[in-house]
Design a protein around this motif. Structure first.
Motif, PDB file in Angstrom:
ATOM      1  N   ARG A 112      39.402 109.377 -49.892  1.00 43.22           N
ATOM      2  CA  ARG A 112      38.642 108.141 -49.938  1.00 43.22           C
ATOM      3  C   ARG A 112      39.003 107.352 -51.195  1.00 43.22           C
ATOM      4  NH1 ARG A 112      32.787 108.961 -47.139  1.00 43.22           N
ATOM      5  NH2 ARG A 112      32.416 110.758 -48.445  1.00 43.22           N
ATOM      6  N   GLY A 113      38.712 106.076 -51.159  1.00 43.55           N
ATOM      7  CA  GLY A 113      39.044 105.203 -52.279  1.00 43.55           C
ATOM      8  C   GLY A 113      38.216 105.497 -53.516  1.00 43.55           C
ATOM      9  N   LYS A 114      38.603 104.883 -54.622  1.00 44.43           N
ATOM     10  CA  LYS A 114      37.923 105.102 -55.881  1.00 44.43           C
ATOM     11  C   LYS A 114      36.495 104.558 -55.807  1.00 44.43           C
ATOM     12  CE  LYS A 114      38.842 104.460 -60.758  1.00 44.43           C
ATOM     13  NZ  LYS A 114      39.583 103.635 -61.708  1.00 44.43           N
ATOM     14  N   HIS A 115      36.360 103.413 -55.155  1.00 49.20           N
ATOM     15  CA  HIS A 115      35.030 102.818 -55.013  1.00 49.20           C
ATOM     16  C   HIS A 115      34.572 102.889 -53.561  1.00 49.20           C
ATOM     17  CE1 HIS A 115      35.573 101.413 -59.045  1.00 49.20           C
ATOM     18  NE2 HIS A 115      36.676 100.757 -58.699  1.00 49.20           N
ATOM     19  N   MET A 116      33.324 103.309 -53.429  1.00 50.28           N
ATOM     20  CA  MET A 116      32.765 103.499 -52.096  1.00 50.28           C
ATOM     21  C   MET A 116      31.859 102.307 -51.773  1.00 50.28           C
ATOM     22  SD  MET A 116      32.849 105.926 -49.946  1.00 50.28           S
ATOM     23  CE  MET A 116      32.091 105.981 -48.347  1.00 50.28           C
ATOM     24  N   ILE A 117      32.198 101.580 -50.726  1.00 40.79           N
ATOM     25  CA  ILE A 117      31.344 100.450 -50.328  1.00 40.79           C
ATOM     26  C   ILE A 117      30.571 100.866 -49.091  1.00 40.79           C
ATOM     27  CG2 ILE A 117      31.282  98.013 -49.705  1.00 40.79           C
ATOM     28  CD1 ILE A 117      34.124  97.773 -50.826  1.00 40.79           C
ATOM     29  N   GLU A 118      29.250 100.882 -49.199  1.00 38.18           N
ATOM     30  CA  GLU A 118      28.440 101.252 -48.042  1.00 38.18           C
ATOM     31  C   GLU A 118      27.594 100.056 -47.619  1.00 38.18           C
ATOM     32  OE1 GLU A 118      27.321 105.835 -48.868  1.00 38.18           O
ATOM     33  OE2 GLU A 118      27.184 104.435 -50.524  1.00 38.18           O
ATOM     34  N   GLY A 126      40.977  93.622 -45.838  1.00 39.54           N
ATOM     35  CA  GLY A 126      42.057  93.860 -44.874  1.00 39.54           C
ATOM     36  C   GLY A 126      42.014  95.236 -44.244  1.00 39.54           C
ATOM     37  N   ILE A 127      40.823  95.824 -44.162  1.00 37.90           N
ATOM     38  CA  ILE A 127      40.686  97.133 -43.512  1.00 37.90           C
ATOM     39  C   ILE A 127      39.505  97.092 -42.544  1.00 37.90           C
ATOM     40  CG2 ILE A 127      41.694  98.586 -45.304  1.00 37.90           C
ATOM     41  CD1 ILE A 127      38.818  99.042 -46.354  1.00 37.90           C
ATOM     42  N   LYS A 128      39.421  98.117 -41.706  1.00 37.32           N
ATOM     43  CA  LYS A 128      38.275  98.242 -40.803  1.00 37.32           C
ATOM     44  C   LYS A 128      37.290  99.240 -41.409  1.00 37.32           C
ATOM     45  CE  LYS A 128      39.581  95.708 -37.264  1.00 37.32           C
ATOM     46  NZ  LYS A 128      38.906  94.417 -37.456  1.00 37.32           N
ATOM     47  N   THR A 154      41.522 101.072 -48.497  1.00 37.75           N
ATOM     48  CA  THR A 154      42.588 100.111 -48.791  1.00 37.75           C
ATOM     49  C   THR A 154      43.840 100.845 -49.250  1.00 37.75           C
ATOM     50  OG1 THR A 154      41.660  99.878 -50.996  1.00 37.75           O
ATOM     51  CG2 THR A 154      41.104  98.165 -49.414  1.00 37.75           C
ATOM     52  N   GLN A 155      44.988 100.189 -49.064  1.00 33.68           N
ATOM     53  CA  GLN A 155      46.266 100.843 -49.382  1.00 33.68           C
ATOM     54  C   GLN A 155      46.382 101.212 -50.852  1.00 33.68           C
ATOM     55  OE1 GLN A 155      49.734  98.891 -47.670  1.00 33.68           O
ATOM     56  NE2 GLN A 155      49.619 100.656 -46.316  1.00 33.68           N
ATOM     57  N   ASP A 156      45.797 100.389 -51.741  1.00 31.31           N
ATOM     58  CA  ASP A 156      45.885 100.714 -53.165  1.00 31.31           C
ATOM     59  C   ASP A 156      44.901 101.820 -53.556  1.00 31.31           C
ATOM     60  OD1 ASP A 156      43.542  99.369 -52.923  1.00 31.31           O
ATOM     61  OD2 ASP A 156      44.101  97.651 -54.154  1.00 31.31           O
ATOM     62  N   GLY A 157      44.161 102.342 -52.569  1.00 27.30           N
ATOM     63  CA  GLY A 157      43.252 103.451 -52.844  1.00 27.30           C
ATOM     64  C   GLY A 157      42.038 103.056 -53.661  1.00 27.30           C
ATOM     65  N   LEU A 158      41.724 101.780 -53.707  1.00 28.53           N
ATOM     66  CA  LEU A 158      40.602 101.334 -54.531  1.00 28.53           C
ATOM     67  C   LEU A 158      39.273 101.401 -53.794  1.00 28.53           C
ATOM     68  CD1 LEU A 158      41.480  98.236 -56.733  1.00 28.53           C
ATOM     69  CD2 LEU A 158      40.818 100.529 -57.415  1.00 28.53           C
ATOM     70  N   PHE A 159      39.271 100.887 -52.561  1.00 32.30           N
ATOM     71  CA  PHE A 159      38.003 100.767 -51.843  1.00 32.30           C
ATOM     72  C   PHE A 159      38.004 101.519 -50.514  1.00 32.30           C
ATOM     73  CE2 PHE A 159      38.371  96.818 -54.330  1.00 32.30           C
ATOM     74  CZ  PHE A 159      37.205  96.906 -55.074  1.00 32.30           C
TER      75      PHE A 159
END
Lengths: 159, 238
Positions: A72-78, A102-104, A109-114
């Protein structure tokens, strides 16, 4: 990721809980706390060290929504999709996040951030519509707030 | 012993026995899918529902896990039971449209599919009864497979949905599956495939027939401490 490090983390966590079978969920939570997800190798180590069939460990890891087997990304958006937030336009907020990143939902995200996740009621309906980012609650979110919220986290990264 | 009534008949059942076994012991048939004598019942297929009443209150219970009680009135064929069973079957048919077994049972009871229930396309013939998982765990003792996920995405298979490493290719899950969901293929030339894993079959020393996977034989040998060599004879030549 380093296989040796994962094995060590898993072993240490198991030791911390005295190999107690009833603590498997706690062990999985601790490991996920370190890696943000459950590495496959960690589950194998639990199975071997604790003498629990791998199929059982996998059953537990897939049963609970809070566990993820994918990085999972560094930041978790719920995004809360409970009744109150739904009425306040949670679907539109989720849409906007998907477009901005740009994700579902459920993806990273590709940069592994979110990582974007849709969740059920967060328990603060009076603040609807609610978004939780890394455990911080954002109340009364409107679509137009979203770029600003994301910017803050992206900025942190640049520093 | 406890005394109870099933379908108007007075029946004596041993204490601790289930309604299903008490009924069957007296020739009263109750349909089941997930029941197997060798395993602990779990009441997951809901086919064995019956109506029980005691003290003026009536309710629907699963007979395979409901213990016989003194003075209990059981009805296995009432209108209400039929309706619940019909619904259960319609749901099973919607989940597993390909399953011949479910269709057969439905036909016997005169139940037609409910158009309102959307049919699934990706569930195969699995009704999630867990018989295979239990057999693998408590009879074979390897726990190679399990049910992962939950709700809509619940699914049977090996860990990570890959070929299970622990699987010994015995095929117990195939034999016990009530709906024929699990596929095992023997090519007749010494290979068996199950759960996406290929096994080399052992050849009988006497008749030359491929009779069991080598991995299964070495598992038995390890568990029973019988040398592998003496297990290399098939059951018909022993």
């Amino acid at each position: 990721m380093d296989l040796k490090a994962i094995t060590k983390t898993a072993r240490d966590t198991i030791k911390k809980y005295n190999r107690d079978h009833s603590q498997i969920i706690a062990i999985l939570q601790d490991i996920q706390g370190v890696y943000n997800y459950l590495p496959k190798e960690a589950l194998s180590v639990i199975s071997e060290e604790m003498d629990v069939p791998l199929s059982r460990v996998y059953e537990i890891a897939t049963f609970y929504n809070s566990f993820s087997l994918k990085p999972r990304g560094k930041h978790m958006i719920e995004i809360c999709a409970g009744t109150a937030c739904h009425v306040q336009g949670a679907a539109n907020i989720l849409d906007r996040f998907e477009r901005e990143l740009g994700i579902k939902r459920g993806e990273t995200t590709q940069d592994g951030l979110f990582t974007l996740e849709e969740v059920r009621c967060l328990g603060c309906c009076s603040l609807a519509a609610v978004v939780r980012l890394d455990g911080n609650i954002y109340p009364f979110v409107k679509q137009d707030d979203i770029p600003r919220i994301l910017k803050k986290y992206k900025k942190q990264e640049v520093k | 012993m406890v005394n109870l009534t099933i379908d108007g008949r007075h029946i004596q059942a041993e204490e601790g026995s289930t309604l299903l076994s008490a009924a069957r012991a007296n020739g009263i048939e109750i349909p089941t899918l997930c029941h197997h004598e060798a395993l602990m019942p779990t009441g997951s297929c809901r086919m064995c529902v019956v109506e029980v009443s005691k003290g003026g209150r009536t309710r629907i219970v699963t007979s395979c896990i409901y213990l016989a009680e003194e003075g209990l009135q059981v009805n296995t064929k009432s209108q209400r039971v039929q309706e619940v069973r019909k619904l259960v079957l319609q749901l099973l048919m919607a989940r597993c449209p390909e399953s011949e077994v479910v269709r057969e049972v439905a036909k016997e009871m005169g139940v037609n599919p409910e158009p309102r229930f959307k049919t699934s396309k990706d569930k195969g013939k699995c009704i999630l009864c867990r018989l295979c998982v239990k057999a693998c765990e408590s009879i074979v003792g390897v726990s190679a497979i399990g049910l992962s996920g939950r709700g809509q995405t619940k699914k049977v298979g090996g860990p990570f949905m890959e070929a299970p490493q622990a699987c010994i290719g015995c095929g117990s899950c195939v034999y016990i599956c009530p709906t024929g969901h699990i596929v095992m293929e023997d090519d007749g030339k010494g290979h068996r495939e199950i759960w996406g894993k290929t096994f080399n079959m052992a050849q009988c020393r006497t008749c030359g027939r491929y009779f069991a996977p080598l991995e299964q034989l070495s598992f038995i040998s390890k568990a029973t401490k019988v040398p592998l060599e003496s297990l290399m004879v098939c059951t018909s030549c022993r």
